[in-house]
Write a protein that holds these residues in place. Structure first.
Motif, PDB file in Angstrom:
ATOM      1  N   GLU A  43       5.842  15.039  -3.900  1.00 27.55           N
ATOM      2  CA  GLU A  43       5.183  14.259  -2.870  1.00 27.55           C
ATOM      3  C   GLU A  43       6.166  13.326  -2.183  1.00 27.55           C
ATOM      4  OE1 GLU A  43       2.071  12.200  -4.949  1.00 27.55           O
ATOM      5  OE2 GLU A  43       3.454  10.885  -5.967  1.00 27.55           O
ATOM      6  N   TYR A  44       5.781  12.932  -0.974  1.00 24.48           N
ATOM      7  CA  TYR A  44       6.525  11.928  -0.226  1.00 24.48           C
ATOM      8  C   TYR A  44       5.755  10.623  -0.371  1.00 24.48           C
ATOM      9  CZ  TYR A  44       8.244   9.166   3.644  1.00 24.48           C
ATOM     10  OH  TYR A  44       8.758   8.147   4.399  1.00 24.48           O
ATOM     11  N   VAL A  45       6.459   9.532  -0.673  1.00 24.24           N
ATOM     12  CA  VAL A  45       5.817   8.222  -0.862  1.00 24.24           C
ATOM     13  C   VAL A  45       6.384   7.252   0.169  1.00 24.24           C
ATOM     14  CG1 VAL A  45       5.397   6.323  -2.462  1.00 24.24           C
ATOM     15  CG2 VAL A  45       5.566   8.671  -3.335  1.00 24.24           C
ATOM     16  N   ILE A  58       0.872  -1.175   0.000  1.00 29.50           N
ATOM     17  CA  ILE A  58       0.000   0.000   0.000  1.00 29.50           C
ATOM     18  C   ILE A  58       0.907   1.222   0.000  1.00 29.50           C
ATOM     19  CG2 ILE A  58      -1.719   1.299   1.309  1.00 29.50           C
ATOM     20  CD1 ILE A  58      -2.740  -1.422   2.313  1.00 29.50           C
ATOM     21  N   GLN A  59       0.830   1.988  -1.073  1.00 30.14           N
ATOM     22  CA  GLN A  59       1.626   3.200  -1.170  1.00 30.14           C
ATOM     23  C   GLN A  59       0.824   4.380  -0.646  1.00 30.14           C
ATOM     24  OE1 GLN A  59       3.171   3.966  -5.078  1.00 30.14           O
ATOM     25  NE2 GLN A  59       4.900   2.629  -4.742  1.00 30.14           N
ATOM     26  N   VAL A  60       1.415   5.090   0.290  1.00 33.58           N
ATOM     27  CA  VAL A  60       0.813   6.288   0.843  1.00 33.58           C
ATOM     28  C   VAL A  60       1.565   7.470   0.252  1.00 33.58           C
ATOM     29  CG1 VAL A  60       0.298   7.550   2.966  1.00 33.58           C
ATOM     30  CG2 VAL A  60       0.265   5.044   2.967  1.00 33.58           C
ATOM     31  N   ARG A  61       0.837   8.323  -0.470  1.00 32.21           N
ATOM     32  CA  ARG A  61       1.442   9.490  -1.125  1.00 32.21           C
ATOM     33  C   ARG A  61       0.928  10.752  -0.459  1.00 32.21           C
ATOM     34  NH1 ARG A  61       3.630   8.421  -6.177  1.00 32.21           N
ATOM     35  NH2 ARG A  61       3.493   6.228  -6.754  1.00 32.21           N
ATOM     36  N   VAL A  62       1.859  11.571   0.012  1.00 33.00           N
ATOM     37  CA  VAL A  62       1.497  12.806   0.710  1.00 33.00           C
ATOM     38  C   VAL A  62       2.126  13.980  -0.035  1.00 33.00           C
ATOM     39  CG1 VAL A  62       1.568  14.054   2.899  1.00 33.00           C
ATOM     40  CG2 VAL A  62       1.511  11.544   2.900  1.00 33.00           C
ATOM     41  N   PRO A  63       1.303  14.923  -0.538  1.00 33.98           N
ATOM     42  CA  PRO A  63       1.872  16.104  -1.191  1.00 33.98           C
ATOM     43  C   PRO A  63       2.764  16.868  -0.209  1.00 33.98           C
ATOM     44  CG  PRO A  63      -0.501  15.969  -1.559  1.00 33.98           C
ATOM     45  CD  PRO A  63      -0.153  14.934  -0.528  1.00 33.98           C
ATOM     46  N   LEU A  64       3.942  17.268  -0.656  1.00 33.81           N
ATOM     47  CA  LEU A  64       4.865  17.981   0.225  1.00 33.81           C
ATOM     48  C   LEU A  64       4.261  19.285   0.741  1.00 33.81           C
ATOM     49  CD1 LEU A  64       8.284  17.411  -1.566  1.00 33.81           C
ATOM     50  CD2 LEU A  64       7.437  16.321   0.509  1.00 33.81           C
ATOM     51  N   GLU A  65       3.381  19.898  -0.042  1.00 37.66           N
ATOM     52  CA  GLU A  65       2.763  21.144   0.404  1.00 37.66           C
ATOM     53  C   GLU A  65       1.862  20.948   1.624  1.00 37.66           C
ATOM     54  OE1 GLU A  65      -1.109  21.216  -2.551  1.00 37.66           O
ATOM     55  OE2 GLU A  65       0.755  22.127  -3.239  1.00 37.66           O
ATOM     56  N   LYS A  66       1.500  19.702   1.923  1.00 42.98           N
ATOM     57  CA  LYS A  66       0.644  19.398   3.068  1.00 42.98           C
ATOM     58  C   LYS A  66       1.451  19.018   4.321  1.00 42.98           C
ATOM     59  CE  LYS A  66      -3.216  19.794   0.807  1.00 42.98           C
ATOM     60  NZ  LYS A  66      -4.173  20.836   1.086  1.00 42.98           N
ATOM     61  N   VAL A  85      13.755  16.901   2.141  1.00 47.36           N
ATOM     62  CA  VAL A  85      13.761  17.413   0.767  1.00 47.36           C
ATOM     63  C   VAL A  85      14.596  18.686   0.738  1.00 47.36           C
ATOM     64  CG1 VAL A  85      11.620  18.728   1.058  1.00 47.36           C
ATOM     65  CG2 VAL A  85      12.308  18.007  -1.223  1.00 47.36           C
ATOM     66  N   SER A  86      15.326  18.874  -0.348  1.00 47.51           N
ATOM     67  CA  SER A  86      16.112  20.102  -0.457  1.00 47.51           C
ATOM     68  C   SER A  86      15.176  21.255  -0.821  1.00 47.51           C
ATOM     69  CB  SER A  86      17.211  19.964  -1.513  1.00 47.51           C
ATOM     70  OG  SER A  86      16.655  20.019  -2.817  1.00 47.51           O
ATOM     71  N   GLU A  87      15.532  22.434  -0.382  1.00 45.70           N
ATOM     72  CA  GLU A  87      14.713  23.607  -0.678  1.00 45.70           C
ATOM     73  C   GLU A  87      14.647  23.843  -2.187  1.00 45.70           C
ATOM     74  OE1 GLU A  87      14.104  28.123   0.995  1.00 45.70           O
ATOM     75  OE2 GLU A  87      15.506  26.787   1.987  1.00 45.70           O
ATOM     76  N   ALA A  88      15.744  23.569  -2.891  1.00 45.91           N
ATOM     77  CA  ALA A  88      15.780  23.749  -4.349  1.00 45.91           C
ATOM     78  C   ALA A  88      14.797  22.803  -5.038  1.00 45.91           C
ATOM     79  CB  ALA A  88      17.200  23.517  -4.876  1.00 45.91           C
ATOM     80  N   ASP A  89      14.762  21.524  -4.616  1.00 46.21           N
ATOM     81  CA  ASP A  89      13.833  20.559  -5.218  1.00 46.21           C
ATOM     82  C   ASP A  89      12.386  20.941  -4.938  1.00 46.21           C
ATOM     83  OD1 ASP A  89      15.853  19.057  -6.315  1.00 46.21           O
ATOM     84  OD2 ASP A  89      15.748  17.455  -4.818  1.00 46.21           O
ATOM     85  N   LEU A  90      12.129  21.451  -3.743  1.00 45.74           N
ATOM     86  CA  LEU A  90      10.772  21.862  -3.386  1.00 45.74           C
ATOM     87  C   LEU A  90      10.326  23.051  -4.231  1.00 45.74           C
ATOM     88  CD1 LEU A  90       8.407  21.290  -1.458  1.00 45.74           C
ATOM     89  CD2 LEU A  90       9.407  22.973   0.098  1.00 45.74           C
ATOM     90  N   LYS A  91      11.188  24.050  -4.350  1.00 47.21           N
ATOM     91  CA  LYS A  91      10.837  25.261  -5.116  1.00 47.21           C
ATOM     92  C   LYS A  91      10.687  24.972  -6.599  1.00 47.21           C
ATOM     93  CE  LYS A  91      12.578  28.814  -2.043  1.00 47.21           C
ATOM     94  NZ  LYS A  91      13.549  29.895  -1.821  1.00 47.21           N
ATOM     95  N   SER A  92      11.523  24.085  -7.140  1.00 45.73           N
ATOM     96  CA  SER A  92      11.482  23.787  -8.573  1.00 45.73           C
ATOM     97  C   SER A  92      10.311  22.870  -8.939  1.00 45.73           C
ATOM     98  CB  SER A  92      12.786  23.130  -9.021  1.00 45.73           C
ATOM     99  OG  SER A  92      12.869  21.805  -8.521  1.00 45.73           O
ATOM    100  N   ASN A 108      18.747  20.382   4.732  1.00 43.73           N
ATOM    101  CA  ASN A 108      17.510  20.278   3.961  1.00 43.73           C
ATOM    102  C   ASN A 108      16.323  20.694   4.814  1.00 43.73           C
ATOM    103  OD1 ASN A 108      18.585  18.979   1.516  1.00 43.73           O
ATOM    104  ND2 ASN A 108      19.070  17.301   2.896  1.00 43.73           N
ATOM    105  N   LEU A 109      15.150  20.659   4.186  1.00 44.58           N
ATOM    106  CA  LEU A 109      13.908  20.841   4.926  1.00 44.58           C
ATOM    107  C   LEU A 109      13.469  19.477   5.415  1.00 44.58           C
ATOM    108  CD1 LEU A 109      12.128  23.268   2.436  1.00 44.58           C
ATOM    109  CD2 LEU A 109      13.218  23.855   4.609  1.00 44.58           C
ATOM    110  N   GLU A 110      12.922  19.420   6.637  1.00 44.63           N
ATOM    111  CA  GLU A 110      12.562  18.132   7.214  1.00 44.63           C
ATOM    112  C   GLU A 110      11.172  18.182   7.832  1.00 44.63           C
ATOM    113  OE1 GLU A 110      15.614  17.310  10.085  1.00 44.63           O
ATOM    114  OE2 GLU A 110      17.131  16.974   8.550  1.00 44.63           O
TER     115      GLU A 110
END
Length: 113
Positions: free
Chosen positions: A66-68, A7-15, A54-61, A24-26
């Motif tokens: 999402e986190y899986v 069961i894959q749980v996917r959570v949008p990083l914005e949430k 997640v790195s701030e650069a990856d988040l902004k770009s 990084n951001l944690e």
């Protein structure tokens, strides 16, 4: 016969409440999964607290959106309702989702581990 059902749980990083870490951001999540079928209910599978990094650069770009996280449960063939809970430990918020699926169709036989 039983099946290991991923069961894959996917959570949008914005949430997720992401806070500055060393490089990084944690964020910190706790994930719960339970399945109920005709004659049974699985024990609640609770993950240990998981760290989202997640790195701030990856988040902004938008490179990473999402986190899986994958949880595996062993089920006999049949129709199940699966409930998933995700708790953001830093934000003190919890979200729930449930869905129905049939074990034994797109799952592979359990390996005995």
């Amino acid at each position: 016969t039983s099946f290991v059902v991923p069961i894959q749980v996917r959570v949008p990083l914005e949430k997720i409440l992401l806070q500055p870490g060393a490089a990084n951001l944690e964020g910190r999540l706790r994930i719960f999964v339970v399945a109920s079928g005709k004659d049974m209910v699985t024990p609640v599978r609770q993950t240990k607290q998981v760290k989202v990094t997640v790195s701030e650069a990856d988040l902004k770009s938008g490179k990473v959106e999402e986190y899986v996280h994958e949880v595996r449960i062993t089920l006999a063939p049949g129709t199940y309702t699966v409930g998933v809970g995700v708790r953001d430990e830093a934000a003190a918020t919890t979200s729930y989702l449930k869905g129905t699926f049939e074990a034994g169709r797109e799952a592979r036989p359990a390996s005995g581990r």
